[in-house]
Design a protein around this motif. Structure first.
Motif, PDB file in Angstrom:
ATOM      1  N   LEU A   1       1.949  57.828  44.314  1.00 10.12           N
ATOM      2  CA  LEU A   1       3.131  56.692  44.509  1.00 10.12           C
ATOM      3  C   LEU A   1       4.208  57.318  45.266  1.00 10.12           C
ATOM      4  CD1 LEU A   1       3.882  55.676  40.719  1.00 10.12           C
ATOM      5  CD2 LEU A   1       2.185  54.980  42.297  1.00 10.12           C
ATOM      6  N   PRO A   2       4.751  56.455  46.279  1.00 12.22           N
ATOM      7  CA  PRO A   2       6.035  56.970  47.044  1.00 12.22           C
ATOM      8  C   PRO A   2       7.251  57.333  46.283  1.00 12.22           C
ATOM      9  CG  PRO A   2       5.755  54.674  47.126  1.00 12.22           C
ATOM     10  CD  PRO A   2       4.468  54.865  46.182  1.00 12.22           C
ATOM     11  N   LYS A   3       7.884  58.061  46.642  1.00 10.37           N
ATOM     12  CA  LYS A   3       9.157  58.789  46.175  1.00 10.37           C
ATOM     13  C   LYS A   3       9.913  57.802  45.291  1.00 10.37           C
ATOM     14  CE  LYS A   3       8.116  62.914  47.843  1.00 10.37           C
ATOM     15  NZ  LYS A   3       7.110  63.655  46.935  1.00 10.37           N
ATOM     16  N   LYS A   4      10.025  56.597  46.108  1.00 10.09           N
ATOM     17  CA  LYS A   4      11.035  55.615  45.383  1.00 10.09           C
ATOM     18  C   LYS A   4      10.537  55.153  44.206  1.00 10.09           C
ATOM     19  CE  LYS A   4      14.448  55.437  48.203  1.00 10.09           C
ATOM     20  NZ  LYS A   4      16.025  55.901  47.668  1.00 10.09           N
ATOM     21  N   LYS A   5       9.257  54.833  44.107  1.00 11.82           N
ATOM     22  CA  LYS A   5       8.449  54.440  42.909  1.00 11.82           C
ATOM     23  C   LYS A   5       8.478  55.311  41.980  1.00 11.82           C
ATOM     24  CE  LYS A   5       6.952  50.335  44.305  1.00 11.82           C
ATOM     25  NZ  LYS A   5       7.731  50.005  45.673  1.00 11.82           N
ATOM     26  N   GLN A   6       8.395  56.591  42.300  1.00 10.19           N
ATOM     27  CA  GLN A   6       8.275  57.800  41.303  1.00 10.19           C
ATOM     28  C   GLN A   6       9.701  57.920  40.877  1.00 10.19           C
ATOM     29  OE1 GLN A   6       6.895  61.791  42.270  1.00 10.19           O
ATOM     30  NE2 GLN A   6       5.562  60.466  43.830  1.00 10.19           N
ATOM     31  N   GLU A   7      11.070  57.603  41.462  1.00 10.78           N
ATOM     32  CA  GLU A   7      12.296  57.753  40.925  1.00 10.78           C
ATOM     33  C   GLU A   7      12.523  56.526  39.693  1.00 10.78           C
ATOM     34  OE1 GLU A   7      14.512  57.487  44.202  1.00 10.78           O
ATOM     35  OE2 GLU A   7      14.049  59.504  44.970  1.00 10.78           O
TER      36      GLU A   7
ATOM     37  N   ASP B   1      13.320  57.065  36.034  1.00 16.41           N
ATOM     38  CA  ASP B   1      14.434  56.267  35.266  1.00 16.41           C
ATOM     39  C   ASP B   1      13.892  55.425  34.041  1.00 16.41           C
ATOM     40  OD1 ASP B   1      16.288  57.204  37.128  1.00 16.41           O
ATOM     41  OD2 ASP B   1      16.270  55.611  38.408  1.00 16.41           O
ATOM     42  N   PHE B   2      12.735  54.780  34.244  1.00 20.04           N
ATOM     43  CA  PHE B   2      12.232  54.025  33.026  1.00 20.04           C
ATOM     44  C   PHE B   2      11.875  54.848  31.714  1.00 20.04           C
ATOM     45  CE2 PHE B   2       9.038  51.858  30.611  1.00 20.04           C
ATOM     46  CZ  PHE B   2       9.535  50.815  30.349  1.00 20.04           C
TER      47      PHE B   2
ATOM     48  N   SER C   1       0.439  57.038  30.361  1.00 22.70           N
ATOM     49  CA  SER C   1      -0.670  57.214  29.855  1.00 22.70           C
ATOM     50  C   SER C   1      -1.377  57.468  31.058  1.00 22.70           C
ATOM     51  CB  SER C   1      -1.142  56.531  28.881  1.00 22.70           C
ATOM     52  OG  SER C   1      -1.436  55.222  29.533  1.00 22.70           O
ATOM     53  N   LEU C   2      -2.806  57.897  30.950  1.00 17.17           N
ATOM     54  CA  LEU C   2      -3.707  58.201  32.156  1.00 17.17           C
ATOM     55  C   LEU C   2      -4.148  56.792  32.491  1.00 17.17           C
ATOM     56  CD1 LEU C   2      -5.329  59.690  34.005  1.00 17.17           C
ATOM     57  CD2 LEU C   2      -7.261  59.581  32.332  1.00 17.17           C
ATOM     58  N   SER C   3      -4.047  55.852  31.673  1.00 21.56           N
ATOM     59  CA  SER C   3      -4.587  54.473  32.024  1.00 21.56           C
ATOM     60  C   SER C   3      -3.533  53.853  32.978  1.00 21.56           C
ATOM     61  CB  SER C   3      -4.838  53.365  30.853  1.00 21.56           C
ATOM     62  OG  SER C   3      -4.972  52.494  31.137  1.00 21.56           O
ATOM     63  N   GLN C   4      -2.208  53.929  32.436  1.00 21.15           N
ATOM     64  CA  GLN C   4      -1.062  53.395  33.195  1.00 21.15           C
ATOM     65  C   GLN C   4      -1.030  53.966  34.443  1.00 21.15           C
ATOM     66  OE1 GLN C   4       1.740  54.243  30.034  1.00 21.15           O
ATOM     67  NE2 GLN C   4       1.899  52.019  29.640  1.00 21.15           N
ATOM     68  N   ALA C   5      -1.156  55.142  34.716  1.00 19.66           N
ATOM     69  CA  ALA C   5      -0.994  56.146  35.756  1.00 19.66           C
ATOM     70  C   ALA C   5      -2.198  55.398  36.862  1.00 19.66           C
ATOM     71  CB  ALA C   5      -1.046  57.371  35.598  1.00 19.66           C
TER      72      ALA C   5
ATOM     73  N   ASP D   1       8.209  46.773  42.159  1.00 22.80           N
ATOM     74  CA  ASP D   1       9.003  47.564  41.053  1.00 22.80           C
ATOM     75  C   ASP D   1       8.833  46.710  39.703  1.00 22.80           C
ATOM     76  OD1 ASP D   1       9.860  48.888  43.186  1.00 22.80           O
ATOM     77  OD2 ASP D   1      12.015  48.295  43.206  1.00 22.80           O
ATOM     78  N   VAL D   2       8.618  45.537  39.671  1.00 23.32           N
ATOM     79  CA  VAL D   2       8.676  44.516  38.350  1.00 23.32           C
ATOM     80  C   VAL D   2       7.422  44.883  37.857  1.00 23.32           C
ATOM     81  CG1 VAL D   2       8.164  42.182  37.833  1.00 23.32           C
ATOM     82  CG2 VAL D   2      10.033  42.841  39.547  1.00 23.32           C
ATOM     83  N   GLU D   3       6.251  44.958  38.950  1.00 19.71           N
ATOM     84  CA  GLU D   3       4.813  45.285  38.538  1.00 19.71           C
ATOM     85  C   GLU D   3       4.726  46.728  37.571  1.00 19.71           C
ATOM     86  OE1 GLU D   3       1.249  43.956  37.192  1.00 19.71           O
ATOM     87  OE2 GLU D   3       2.701  42.938  38.505  1.00 19.71           O
ATOM     88  N   LEU D   4       5.414  47.571  38.168  1.00 21.76           N
ATOM     89  CA  LEU D   4       5.587  48.909  37.733  1.00 21.76           C
ATOM     90  C   LEU D   4       6.260  49.008  36.176  1.00 21.76           C
ATOM     91  CD1 LEU D   4       6.715  52.190  39.573  1.00 21.76           C
ATOM     92  CD2 LEU D   4       7.767  51.707  37.401  1.00 21.76           C
ATOM     93  N   ILE D   5       7.409  48.257  36.376  1.00 24.52           N
ATOM     94  CA  ILE D   5       8.099  48.399  34.841  1.00 24.52           C
ATOM     95  C   ILE D   5       7.282  47.412  33.812  1.00 24.52           C
ATOM     96  CG2 ILE D   5       9.997  47.317  33.632  1.00 24.52           C
ATOM     97  CD1 ILE D   5      10.616  49.907  35.570  1.00 24.52           C
ATOM     98  N   LYS D   6       6.402  46.520  34.377  1.00 24.13           N
ATOM     99  CA  LYS D   6       5.676  45.488  33.617  1.00 24.13           C
ATOM    100  C   LYS D   6       4.462  46.607  32.800  1.00 24.13           C
ATOM    101  CE  LYS D   6       2.263  41.919  33.368  1.00 24.13           C
ATOM    102  NZ  LYS D   6       1.639  40.633  34.463  1.00 24.13           N
ATOM    103  N   ILE D   7       3.736  47.474  33.722  1.00 22.96           N
ATOM    104  CA  ILE D   7       2.730  48.163  33.261  1.00 22.96           C
ATOM    105  C   ILE D   7       3.244  49.137  32.257  1.00 22.96           C
ATOM    106  CG2 ILE D   7       1.276  49.968  34.087  1.00 22.96           C
ATOM    107  CD1 ILE D   7       0.649  48.396  36.539  1.00 22.96           C
ATOM    108  N   MET D   8       4.343  49.792  32.574  1.00 24.87           N
ATOM    109  CA  MET D   8       5.052  50.781  31.640  1.00 24.87           C
ATOM    110  C   MET D   8       5.602  50.251  30.303  1.00 24.87           C
ATOM    111  SD  MET D   8       4.578  53.774  33.002  1.00 24.87           S
ATOM    112  CE  MET D   8       5.521  54.636  31.560  1.00 24.87           C
ATOM    113  N   SER D   9       5.959  49.057  30.432  1.00 26.16           N
ATOM    114  CA  SER D   9       6.437  48.320  29.064  1.00 26.16           C
ATOM    115  C   SER D   9       5.162  48.112  28.103  1.00 26.16           C
ATOM    116  CB  SER D   9       7.184  47.013  29.479  1.00 26.16           C
ATOM    117  OG  SER D   9       8.285  47.351  30.340  1.00 26.16           O
ATOM    118  N   GLU D  10       3.914  48.061  28.592  1.00 27.04           N
ATOM    119  CA  GLU D  10       2.905  47.820  27.757  1.00 27.04           C
ATOM    120  C   GLU D  10       3.049  48.821  26.471  1.00 27.04           C
ATOM    121  OE1 GLU D  10       0.072  46.133  31.476  1.00 27.04           O
ATOM    122  OE2 GLU D  10      -0.301  47.823  30.167  1.00 27.04           O
ATOM    123  N   GLN D  11       2.411  48.050  25.259  1.00 30.20           N
ATOM    124  CA  GLN D  11       2.189  49.152  24.173  1.00 30.20           C
ATOM    125  C   GLN D  11       1.089  49.744  24.596  1.00 30.20           C
ATOM    126  OE1 GLN D  11       3.854  49.466  21.247  1.00 30.20           O
ATOM    127  NE2 GLN D  11       5.562  48.000  22.000  1.00 30.20           N
ATOM    128  N   LYS D  12       1.344  51.435  24.066  1.00 30.31           N
ATOM    129  CA  LYS D  12       0.107  51.776  24.328  1.00 30.31           C
ATOM    130  C   LYS D  12      -0.883  52.272  23.054  1.00 30.31           C
ATOM    131  CE  LYS D  12       2.265  55.547  27.291  1.00 30.31           C
ATOM    132  NZ  LYS D  12       3.561  55.175  27.292  1.00 30.31           N
TER     133      LYS D  12
END
Length: 242
Positions: A193-199, A203-204, A213-217, A231-242
């Motif tokens: 991921l580019p630095k901005k997406k990593q940041e 933060d999230f 998780s590995l699946s999310q990554a 950015d929206v898609e990143l937050i959406k994936i990270m917001s999912e229940q593991k």
């Protein structure tokens, strides 16, 4: 080995010994270092360090950073060293090799050490000369170079490649890998991921007190590689229940 072949050992003042540039290994003030300091106080430094002269004066430590710190803790003023004339790449390879066998190396230490050595080996391979015989004296690129690097390590060429990927992580994410908050496999995926997406991800994770998780990554990397990771898609994936 005859006396004429032995390298001379010099006692050098500690203040004249300077750390290797971009030295990737940390010297922790832990119990192990304190035990080493006690041993040095009682018996001195048993194994000399390796240094090379600095153009502006003094010496650059190639091997012996922990011994120097322990000598300071032990109240010693000097340390025994062997002085060698080495170019940057030869010095880098010796520096990494002398630290590689230490126990409990952090992922970040391995990552930057492997990267430094691999780059040094590639440069030496690209400079045909009489000093380039043996291990690095070939026209080596890519995976072949990693395989030769792996010959002197306990890990495979693929594992070394994965460690080197970690150098693409922003420092705070890499610190989470060192602290075992992010496992190796998802960390490697996140390194794409580019630095901005990593940041944004960092933060999230801090706000939600979570880690990917590995699946999310894997999904984040896949979307990034197809140009669809917003950015929206990143937050959406990270917001999912593991």
């Amino acid at each position: 080995m005859g006396d004429d072949k032995r390298e001379k050992i010099h006692e050098i003042t500690l203040t004249d010994l300077h750390p290797f540039k971009n030295h990737p290994f940390h010297v922790e003030q832990d119990d192990e270092l304190r035990e080493l300091a006690k041993s040095i106080a009682d018996h001195g430094v048993v194994t000399p360090g390796i240094v090379r002269p600095k153009p502006e004066g003094g010496f650059e430590l190639i091997s012996g950073h922990r011994r120097k710190v322990a000598s300071e803790l032990a109240g010693r003023a000097t340390m025994p060293v062997v002085i060698r004339e080495l170019d940057d790449d030869a010095a880098t390879i010796i520096m990494v090799d002398s630290n590689q066998q230490r126990e409990n190396l952090l992922p970040s230490e391995k990552a930057f050490a492997y990267k430094m050595k691999l780059e040094a080996m590639k440069r030496k391979a690209g400079r045909p000369s009489k000093e380039n015989g043996g291990q690095v004296g070939h026209d080596l690129i890519g995976i072949k170079t990693r395989e030769i690097l792996a010959e002197n390590a306990d890990e495979s060429a693929r594992t070394i490649q994965r460690y080197i990927r970690l150098t693409n992580l922003i420092p705070d994410l890499l610190k989470m890998v060192d602290e075992k908050n992010i496992a190796m496999s998802p960390a490697v995926e996140l390194s794409y991921l580019p630095k901005k997406k990593q940041e944004i991800l960092l933060d999230f994770c801090r706000m939600q007190q979570c880690t990917p998780s590995l699946s999310q990554a894997v999904r984040l990397k896949a979307l990034q590689q197809t140009g669809k990771l917003t950015d929206v898609e990143l937050i959406k994936i990270m917001s999912e229940q593991k």
